[in-house]
Design a protein around this motif. Structure first.
Motif, PDB file in Angstrom:
ATOM      1  N   TYR A 135     -17.655 -13.950  41.724  1.00 61.41           N
ATOM      2  CA  TYR A 135     -16.966 -12.741  41.278  1.00 61.41           C
ATOM      3  C   TYR A 135     -15.518 -13.026  40.924  1.00 61.41           C
ATOM      4  O   TYR A 135     -15.036 -12.635  39.839  1.00 61.41           O
ATOM      5  N   TRP A 136     -14.807 -13.683  41.832  1.00 62.93           N
ATOM      6  CA  TRP A 136     -13.389 -13.917  41.561  1.00 62.93           C
ATOM      7  C   TRP A 136     -13.187 -14.888  40.395  1.00 62.93           C
ATOM      8  O   TRP A 136     -12.203 -14.762  39.641  1.00 62.93           O
ATOM      9  N   LYS A 139     -13.402 -12.756  37.414  1.00 65.61           N
ATOM     10  CA  LYS A 139     -12.232 -11.891  37.279  1.00 65.61           C
ATOM     11  C   LYS A 139     -10.974 -12.669  36.900  1.00 65.61           C
ATOM     12  O   LYS A 139      -9.888 -12.078  36.800  1.00 65.61           O
ATOM     13  N   THR A 310     -19.485  -6.388  37.574  1.00 66.07           N
ATOM     14  CA  THR A 310     -18.930  -7.629  37.036  1.00 66.07           C
ATOM     15  C   THR A 310     -19.998  -8.714  36.975  1.00 66.07           C
ATOM     16  O   THR A 310     -20.111  -9.437  35.965  1.00 66.07           O
TER      17      THR A 310
END
Length: 458
Positions: A135-136, A139, A310
């Motif tokens: 996820y990060w 992002k 996401t």
């Protein structure tokens, strides 16, 4: 095969070939091998010697609806006859997996509408580690990889989930924790508050998380993980001030919040999930154990909407999964299990009836006991702290081994409570009757009397 083997044969085979979890193999063999459990019904199990044993641990925090549930066996049988297995790879699903996904989205807190299935809490938490870091990266914040959890936290036994947990004895084997996993003080009021007001202590313990975030740099911290109540760490019940402060800290520093509900979920705290009891709004929720009441292996990761969106919109193929993810038989049993909990009102019963009743009976039996320092519980999970001096809270010597002494006396008295450091912990089935609660309290008193005599107190 077992029809032709005696109980003694089975115990010998077990001793010769079976390496048990969390066991000193040499010590077990020298003591004559394992106790052979042969039957379960309601809150009771039987061993091969015919002893009827009150299981105040619900197996391993998991047999929420009690033993011997025909509804669950029938659900497994029907599904095995219809479709015993098919995988969730190759753009396929099965009816039970689809139905259970929707049911879990319905009963978990708002904002958790997507489910990833695994087989154990350990696998589920491993999955979350993968998802958080993925996820990060998506992002555009690839440095946000560190995880923060608590001392005495328990999140499983794989390399990653052991690293998430805060158990030093587990870290001592396997060169753990892995890099990027950090641990802070737990909200262990009895041990650490030192007379501080509990609500002030709860905020203090929460701010240990913030201090660690600031030490590491928020740009490097991906997530905080915690059990609403720390179970295997000794049933550490936080003050009500703790989780709101954790929520504030995670939001302020853009840190994902993971609620490990493996023990607390499916009614044990008198709510469907511990997150509802404490007002937690997690980005991930780990489910296992009570999802099937332990009848078959199954776990699930509930994924919060902002993360799921996401992963879906930007993540492409997620290169992770298990042969048995969404196993149709396990999902069918989970659906039958949830139906039992709903039909019999077991969540409300834990909160309004048997939970308070058991707490009251334990206090009646044990509050004046010379080695009992505290009795704490929430719903149907709790702990009995054992101390040398009730006034000063001085512990007995022996590096936290007194709980094991008391546990062994419980076993001999045919009641199962678990010894963790200087405490006995309990989590009986949600179906426990008042009469069984009376018996549990009576046998706990007898076992603690015997422990006190061993320690030279009585």
């Amino acid at each position: 095969m077992t029809a032709t083997l005696t109980n003694l044969d089975l115990k010998k085979l077990d001793d010769a070939h079976h390496l048990h979890p969390f066991t000193d193999f040499k010590e077990l063999s020298a003591a004559g091998g394992s106790r052979l459990i042969t039957k379960g019904e309601g809150s009771w199990i039987w061993d091969s010697e015919g002893n009827r044993i009150l299981d105040a641990m619900a197996g391993l925090w998991c047999v929420n609806v009690g033993y011997g549930r025909k509804e669950l066996a029938d659900a497994a049988y029907r599904q095995m006859m219809e479709l015993g297995f098919y995988n969730a790879f190759f753009k396929t699903t099965t009816p039970p997996a689809a139905e259970l996904s929707a049911k879990l989205a319905e009963i978990t807190p708002d904002g958790l509408s997507k489910v990833f299935f695994a087989n154990s809490g350990s696998e589920a938490n491993d999955t979350i580690v993968r998802m958080v870091r993925h996820y990060w990266n998506l992002k555009g914040k690839p440095t946000k990889k560190a995880f923060i959890s608590r001392v005495h936290g328990y999140h499983g036994t794989t390399m990653a989930s052991t690293s998430l947990g805060g158990m030093p004895v587990m870290h001592s084997q396997g060169d753990l924790p892995l890099s990027g996993f950090h641990h802070v003080m737990p909200p262990y009021t009895y041990e650490l508050a030192n007379g501080m007001d509990p609500e002030a202590f709860g905020r203090l313990a929460a701010r240990a998380v913030e201090q660690k975030i600031l030490e590491l740099g928020a740009e490097n911290v991906g997530a905080f993980i915690g059990e609403p109540i720390q179970g295997a760490g000794g049933v550490l019940i936080p003050p009500d001030s703790y989780w709101p402060e954790i929520q504030r800290i995670c939001a302020e520093h853009d840190v994902l919040l993971i609620a490990d509900e493996v023990i607390c979920g499916f009614g044990r705290l008198g709510q469907w999930f511990g997150s509802q009891r404490y007002g937690i709004k997690p980005d991930f929720m780990t489910l296992a154990k009570g999802i099937t009441s332990g009848y078959v292996p199954l776990s699930a990761v509930m994924v919060g909407d902002r993360v799921a969106e996401t992963l879906i919109e930007e993540g492409g193929e997620f290169y992770h999964g298990f042969t048995y993810s969404g196993h149709p038989v396990a999902c069918a049993v989970a659906l039958a299990n949830i139906a039992v909990i709903e039909r019999e009102g077991l969540v409300d019963r834990a909160r309004d009836d048997i939970g308070p009743y058991l707490r009251g009976r334990l206090e009646e039996e044990l509050a004046d006991h010379p080695i009992v320092g505290e009795i704490r519980s929430e719903g149907l999970i709790g702990a009995i702290e054992i101390v040398k001096d009730k006034r000063t809270r001085e512990r007995f010597p022996g590096d936290g081994k007194v709980g094991l002494v008391a546990r062994d006396h419980c076993f001999r008295n045919n009641v199962i409570l678990r010894g963790i450091r200087d405490s006995l912990v309990f989590s009986p089935p949600l179906t426990l009757s008042h009469e069984e609660a009376d018996e549990m309290a009576r046998l706990a008193r007898r076992s603690l009397d015997e422990t006190a005599r061993d320690l030279g107190v009585l």
